[in-house]
Design an enzyme around this catalytic site. Structure first.
Site, PDB file in Angstrom:
ATOM      1  N   ASP A  58      63.863 -15.021 -65.705  1.00  0.00           N
ATOM      2  CA  ASP A  58      65.069 -14.197 -65.713  1.00  0.00           C
ATOM      3  C   ASP A  58      65.536 -14.056 -64.265  1.00  0.00           C
ATOM      4  O   ASP A  58      64.720 -13.747 -63.385  1.00  0.00           O
ATOM      5  CB  ASP A  58      64.706 -12.818 -66.299  1.00  0.00           C
ATOM      6  CG  ASP A  58      65.939 -11.966 -66.576  1.00  0.00           C
ATOM      7  OD1 ASP A  58      66.872 -11.974 -65.746  1.00  0.00           O
ATOM      8  OD2 ASP A  58      65.955 -11.292 -67.613  1.00  0.00           O
ATOM      9  N   SER A 124      85.965 -18.061 -64.370  1.00  0.00           N
ATOM     10  CA  SER A 124      86.660 -18.206 -65.647  1.00  0.00           C
ATOM     11  C   SER A 124      88.144 -17.929 -65.475  1.00  0.00           C
ATOM     12  O   SER A 124      88.545 -17.120 -64.618  1.00  0.00           O
ATOM     13  CB  SER A 124      86.074 -17.187 -66.636  1.00  0.00           C
ATOM     14  OG  SER A 124      86.875 -17.106 -67.789  1.00  0.00           O
ATOM     15  N   TYR A 148      83.392  -8.092 -69.001  1.00  0.00           N
ATOM     16  CA  TYR A 148      82.962  -9.473 -68.731  1.00  0.00           C
ATOM     17  C   TYR A 148      83.831 -10.088 -67.629  1.00  0.00           C
ATOM     18  O   TYR A 148      83.333 -10.642 -66.653  1.00  0.00           O
ATOM     19  CB  TYR A 148      83.038 -10.323 -70.010  1.00  0.00           C
ATOM     20  CG  TYR A 148      82.996 -11.804 -69.719  1.00  0.00           C
ATOM     21  CD1 TYR A 148      81.832 -12.408 -69.257  1.00  0.00           C
ATOM     22  CD2 TYR A 148      84.139 -12.604 -69.869  1.00  0.00           C
ATOM     23  CE1 TYR A 148      81.795 -13.766 -68.954  1.00  0.00           C
ATOM     24  CE2 TYR A 148      84.116 -13.955 -69.577  1.00  0.00           C
ATOM     25  CZ  TYR A 148      82.945 -14.530 -69.121  1.00  0.00           C
ATOM     26  OH  TYR A 148      82.916 -15.872 -68.804  1.00  0.00           O
ATOM     27  N   LYS A 152      83.136 -11.450 -63.472  1.00  0.00           N
ATOM     28  CA  LYS A 152      83.531 -12.713 -62.821  1.00  0.00           C
ATOM     29  C   LYS A 152      84.334 -12.426 -61.557  1.00  0.00           C
ATOM     30  O   LYS A 152      84.113 -13.024 -60.502  1.00  0.00           O
ATOM     31  CB  LYS A 152      84.348 -13.583 -63.781  1.00  0.00           C
ATOM     32  CG  LYS A 152      83.560 -14.099 -64.973  1.00  0.00           C
ATOM     33  CD  LYS A 152      82.431 -15.021 -64.543  1.00  0.00           C
ATOM     34  CE  LYS A 152      81.586 -15.499 -65.690  1.00  0.00           C
ATOM     35  NZ  LYS A 152      80.322 -16.110 -65.267  1.00  0.00           N
ATOM     36  N   ASN A 178      89.345 -23.480 -71.409  1.00  0.00           N
ATOM     37  CA  ASN A 178      88.637 -23.302 -72.687  1.00  0.00           C
ATOM     38  C   ASN A 178      87.791 -24.523 -73.041  1.00  0.00           C
ATOM     39  O   ASN A 178      88.303 -25.450 -73.696  1.00  0.00           O
ATOM     40  CB  ASN A 178      89.639 -22.989 -73.802  1.00  0.00           C
ATOM     41  CG  ASN A 178      90.209 -21.594 -73.677  1.00  0.00           C
ATOM     42  OD1 ASN A 178      90.843 -21.269 -72.680  1.00  0.00           O
ATOM     43  ND2 ASN A 178      89.972 -20.759 -74.654  1.00  0.00           N
ATOM     44  N   PRO A 292      93.118  -7.701 -79.862  1.00  0.00           N
ATOM     45  CA  PRO A 292      93.502  -6.921 -78.671  1.00  0.00           C
ATOM     46  C   PRO A 292      93.015  -7.606 -77.390  1.00  0.00           C
ATOM     47  O   PRO A 292      91.908  -8.125 -77.337  1.00  0.00           O
ATOM     48  CB  PRO A 292      92.783  -5.584 -78.865  1.00  0.00           C
ATOM     49  CG  PRO A 292      92.466  -5.505 -80.330  1.00  0.00           C
ATOM     50  CD  PRO A 292      92.311  -6.915 -80.809  1.00  0.00           C
TER      51      PRO A 292
END
Ligand code: NAD
Ligand code: UFG
Length: 363
Positions: A58, A124, A148, A152, A178, A292
């Site tokens: 980890d 992203s 999230y 980033k 994507n 949403p």
């Protein structure tokens, strides 16, 4: 000298391992399998016929991670590891901030101690929020819409601060659009847990009969047919972009962001039609309320990556659909069951080696 791949067992990481091994790089993978299976790496070994070290560590475990640097001569890092489910991040923001951000700080600290300063980071298109012009280029305002996305954005800022503090760092922030598709072998691909959040895995699960119909989130957007438009990019093209980015960070110092997309947008219904045409299976769907936080339209201006990395996406929507389907059809339960295809290939031998795992192809 080896390249450390964090999160290398995941969807994009496993495809990138193949491109790196095929390009002659030595790689070391670190993953804790929180959203992946070791089986993906076994299959990377089968596809490439190459061995590489794998650590079940980890990234939050600084001692375990440091040991990877002690045991290997790491020259650069591609940092994929992170949690990525938008909805989950809204419910469990602290988990996302800790897992994604704390782990990146730990990683960079260790890199600094070992004087490893070449880094490629998985960012992203989510950092652009809901863009108001298209195509989206790197200089557009950044405004993440959920925890999230904020991880980033914050990591991008942390890495910029790191470079400002020490100009010997070389960092590429890759903003993926994507990713869909899978390796052409049909052996590795995207293996979401539970019901998929993303469009293509949902479509392939309808096609394979695991789900009844697709829910299309809204048909009243200002697009060709009212459904959301995205820049779908074949994951193998995306993986190749990492090899180019690695070459870039090994030659220059600095911190810079690059869009990795095709520059073309497809609506939800256009993707459904392309899939039906490529595969010959009808995908039943119903229109439901918009999701949403969804951007109506998002597609990249990928010209900076072409200019500065020498990279362009080459695979078209038909190949994306065919390859997504080959993976799903051959592996209806993802990595949970060995596919018939895999059974035809020699089974890999797992060699356990003092905490590391080394896969060898049996000849
Ligand atoms: P993935 O979940 O398949 O891969 C991420 C990998 O990181 C998994 O193997 C997971 O087990 C591992 N991981 C997570 N936390 C870890 C930790 N603390 N320590 C060790 N390993 C850990 O996701 P992916 O689709 O391959 O995405 C890779 C990266 O690209 C992620 O950072 C994601 O946010 C980013 N990204 C993905 C997309 C997409 O649509 N797939 C789009 C933009 C950006
Ligand atoms: N969609 C549906 N039905 C579904 C799933 C999606 O109609 O069941 C629609 C969405 O509304 C959107 C399009 O299909 O218009 C694409 O949706 P995805 O969930 O596949 O992808 P997103 O663009 O919403 O988000 C993905 C990742 C993010 C990442 C972003 C940009 O989930 O984490 O791409 O890279 F930030």
């Amino acid at each position: 000298m080896a390249v450390l791949i964090t999160g290398g067992a995941g969807y994009i990481g496993s495809h990138t391992c193949i491109e790196l091994l095929n390009a002659g790089y030595e790689i070391v993978v670190v993953d804790n399998y929180i959203n992946s299976k070791q089986e993906s790496l076994k299959r990377v070994g089968i596809i490439t016929g190459k061995d590489f070290k794998i650590y079940n560590v980890d990234l939050l475990d600084a001692v375990g991670l440091e040991n990877v640097f002690v045991e290997n001569n790491i020259e650069a890092v591609i940092h994929f590891a992170g949690l990525k489910a938008v909805g989950e991040s809204v419910i469990l923001p602290l988990w996302y901030y800790h897992n994604n951000i704390t782990s990146t700080v730990i990683l960079c600290n260790i890199m600094k101690r070992f004087d490893v300063k070449n880094l490629v980071f998985s960012s992203s298109a989510t950092v652009y929020g809901i863009p108001d012009r298209f195509p989206v280029s790197e200089g557009f305002p950044l405004r993440a819409m959920n925890p999230y996305g904020r991880t980033k954005l914050m990591i991008e800022e942390i890495l910029r601060d790191l470079y400002e503090s020490d100009h010997s760092w070389s960092i590429a922030l890759l903003r993926y659009f994507n990713p869909i598709g899978a390796h052409g072998s049909g052996l590795i691909g995207e293996d979401p847990n539970g019901i998929p959040n993303n469009l293509m895995p949902f479509i392939t699960q309808v096609a394979v009969g695991k789900l009844n119909e697709l829910s299309v989130y809204g048909n009243n957007y200002p697009t060709i047919d009212g459904t959301g438009v995205r820049d779908y990019i074949h994951v193998v093209d995306l993986a190749a972009g990492h090899v180019r980015a690695l070459e870039k960070v090994s030659k220059f110092t600095g911190v810079d962001a690059f869009n990795l997309g095709t520059g073309k947008g497809y609506s939800v219904l256009e993707l459904v039609s392309a899939f039906e045409k490529a595969i010959g299976i009808n995908i039943p769907f119903k229109i439901v309320n918009p999701r949403p936080g969804d951007a109506p339209i998002c597609f990249a201006d990928p010209s900076k990556a072409k200019r500065e990395l020498g990279w362009v996406a080459e695979k078209d929507i038909e190949e994306m659909c065919e390859d997504s389907w080959r993976w799903q059809a051959n592996n209806p339960n993802g990595y949970n069951n060995h596919s018939e295809l895999l059974a035809e290939i020699e089974s890999p031998r797992l060699l356990k080696n003092s905490g590391d795992f080394l896969f060898n192809r049996v000849h």
